[in-house]
Design an enzyme around this catalytic site. Structure first.
Site, short mmCIF file in Angstrom:
data_model
loop_
_atom_site.label_atom_id
_atom_site.label_comp_id
_atom_site.label_asym_id
_atom_site.label_seq_id
_atom_site.Cartn_x
_atom_site.Cartn_y
_atom_site.Cartn_z
CB SER A 28 -0.94 0.10 1.34
OG SER A 28 -1.73 -0.81 1.32
CG HIS A 59 -3.49 -1.86 -3.69
ND1 HIS A 59 -2.44 -2.66 -3.12
CD2 HIS A 59 -4.06 -1.27 -2.48
CE1 HIS A 59 -2.35 -2.37 -1.87
NE2 HIS A 59 -3.21 -1.62 -1.41
CG HIS A 81 -4.92 -6.81 0.25
ND1 HIS A 81 -4.92 -6.09 -0.83
CD2 HIS A 81 -4.16 -6.40 1.04
CE1 HIS A 81 -3.84 -5.11 -0.37
NE2 HIS A 81 -3.23 -5.50 0.54
CE1 TYR A 83 -8.88 -4.96 1.56
CE2 TYR A 83 -6.60 -5.47 2.94
CZ TYR A 83 -7.46 -4.68 1.97
OH TYR A 83 -6.65 -3.75 1.55
CD GLU A 84 -8.60 -6.63 -2.65
OE1 GLU A 84 -8.90 -5.76 -3.78
OE2 GLU A 84 -7.36 -6.71 -2.69
CB ALA A 111 1.25 0.09 4.78
CG MET A 209 -5.18 -5.85 7.00
SD MET A 209 -6.38 -4.64 6.41
CE MET A 209 -6.48 -3.58 7.88
CB SER A 210 -0.79 -8.06 2.65
OG SER A 210 0.28 -7.34 3.06
CG ASN A 233 -1.18 2.55 11.77
OD1 ASN A 233 -0.85 1.94 10.90
ND2 ASN A 233 -1.73 1.67 12.90
CG HIS A 246 -7.01 3.16 2.86
ND1 HIS A 246 -6.09 2.02 3.17
CD2 HIS A 246 -6.98 3.39 1.66
CE1 HIS A 246 -5.58 1.67 1.95
NE2 HIS A 246 -6.17 2.53 0.83
N1 HPA Z 1 -3.60 -2.99 11.38
C1 HPA Z 1 -3.55 -3.52 10.24
N2 HPA Z 1 -3.13 -3.53 9.10
C2 HPA Z 1 -2.57 -2.08 8.87
C3 HPA Z 1 -2.28 -1.23 10.15
C4 HPA Z 1 -2.69 -1.86 11.38
O1 HPA Z 1 -2.82 -0.95 12.40
N3 HPA Z 1 -1.56 -0.25 9.55
C5 HPA Z 1 -1.49 -0.45 8.16
N4 HPA Z 1 -1.88 -1.66 7.91
#
Ligand code: HPA
Length: 271
Positions: A28, A59, A81, A83-84, A111, A209-210, A233, A246
């Site tokens: 990302s 993406h 992903h 989640y998609e 990320a 998430m990947s 973050n 996001h």
């Molecule tokens: N959690 C999950 N996935 C992420 C995060 C997070 O805090 N930051 C960027 N991708």
């Protein structure tokens, strides 16, 4: 499935007349590294037979063949992903295809949220291990010997030589880095404070998430793996009023991109 992997690889080989040695998955907000690829030939995912199509904002979804750091690479700008709504077999399909294109080493970036209290927003983390917290394993189902063994050893998935080389490059270029364990879970929700604490208790340093599915498949088929997270973050922000969005994830990843690009371009030369 085997037939599909081979069919897609054959299509790409015939179209590009190019034999990449190194694969790169761009996470990302990190797609810009692709602009550094010389003599680039880009093929949109929707034009590749059997490929799933990426939908997430940020993406763009193409394979880019060309030279980076003097090496023959193929980069995935955009990944699939879980989640998609894709299954594990779809998420990892491109990595299987890379194997049949002759790719022997793979760089996987993402990320991620920082769990380790020492981590700061914008840090780069070299992944030295992972936890598969997805509800599935991408190797679930019949094993094809041609791809790899039924019960892969997972004690040294992230190549220690690559990590060492990356640490040296980071030091030489004044790029601050962290090292740690990535825990992969489904998303698309970010973690609750309780979940961040749980993952920290597990011993993880960053969460995302990947990556985990793709790395399992890469390792299964004998590729050497290098993984890197951009910490976009942190689970315990100095200002708790700051929410993770996001957009923020994309912005921080974008700011970190030049450092990641330097690291990867230099690392590729010695892979
Ligand atoms: N959690 C999950 N996935 C992420 C995060 C997070 O805090 N930051 C960027 N991708």
């Amino acid at each position: 499935m085997l037939t599909k992997f081979k069919e897609t690889a054959k299509f790409l080989s015939e179209k590009t007349k190019f034999e990449p040695e190194i694969g790169i998955i761009l996470g990302s907000g990190l797609g810009g590294l692709a602009d550094r690829i010389e003599n680039a030939q880009a093929i949109a995912y929707e034009d590749i037979p059997n490929f799933p199509v990426s939908t997430v904002e940020g993406h763009s979804g193409k394979l880019i063949f060309g030279l980076l750091g003097g090496r023959k690479v193929v980069a995935m700008q955009g990944r699939f992903h879980y989640y998609e709504g894709y299954g594990m077999k779809e998420v990892t399909f491109p990595v299987r295809v890379l194997h049949f294109l002759g790719v022997k080493s793979i760089i996987v970036s993402n990320a991620a949220g920082g769990l380790n209290p020492k981590f700061r927003v914008g840090n780069l983390m070299l992944i030295n291990d992972h936890i598969n917290y997805f509800p599935e394993n991408p190797l679930h189902g019949k094993n094809f010997k041609e791809l790899g063994v039924r019960f892969p050893d997972m004690s040294k998935v992230y190549d220690p030589e690559y990590i060492k080389a990356a640490e040296k490059i980071a030091a030489d270029n004044n790029i601050p880095i962290q090292k740690g364990i990535y825990i992969g879970s489904t998303g698309p929700t970010l973690e609750t404070p309780a979940e961040y604490r749980l993952f920290r208790t597990f011993g993880a340093d960053a969460t995302g998430m990947s990556t985990v599915p793709e790395v399992i498949v890469a390792h299964h088929q004998g590729m050497r793996v290098f993984g890197m997270s951009v910490i976009t973050n942190v689970s315990e922000p100095e200002d708790p009023e700051i929410e993770t969005t996001h957009d923020e994830v994309q912005n921080v990843a974008g700011d970190a991109e030049p450092r990641m690009t330097t690291l990867i371009t230099e690392l590729i030369k010695v892979m």
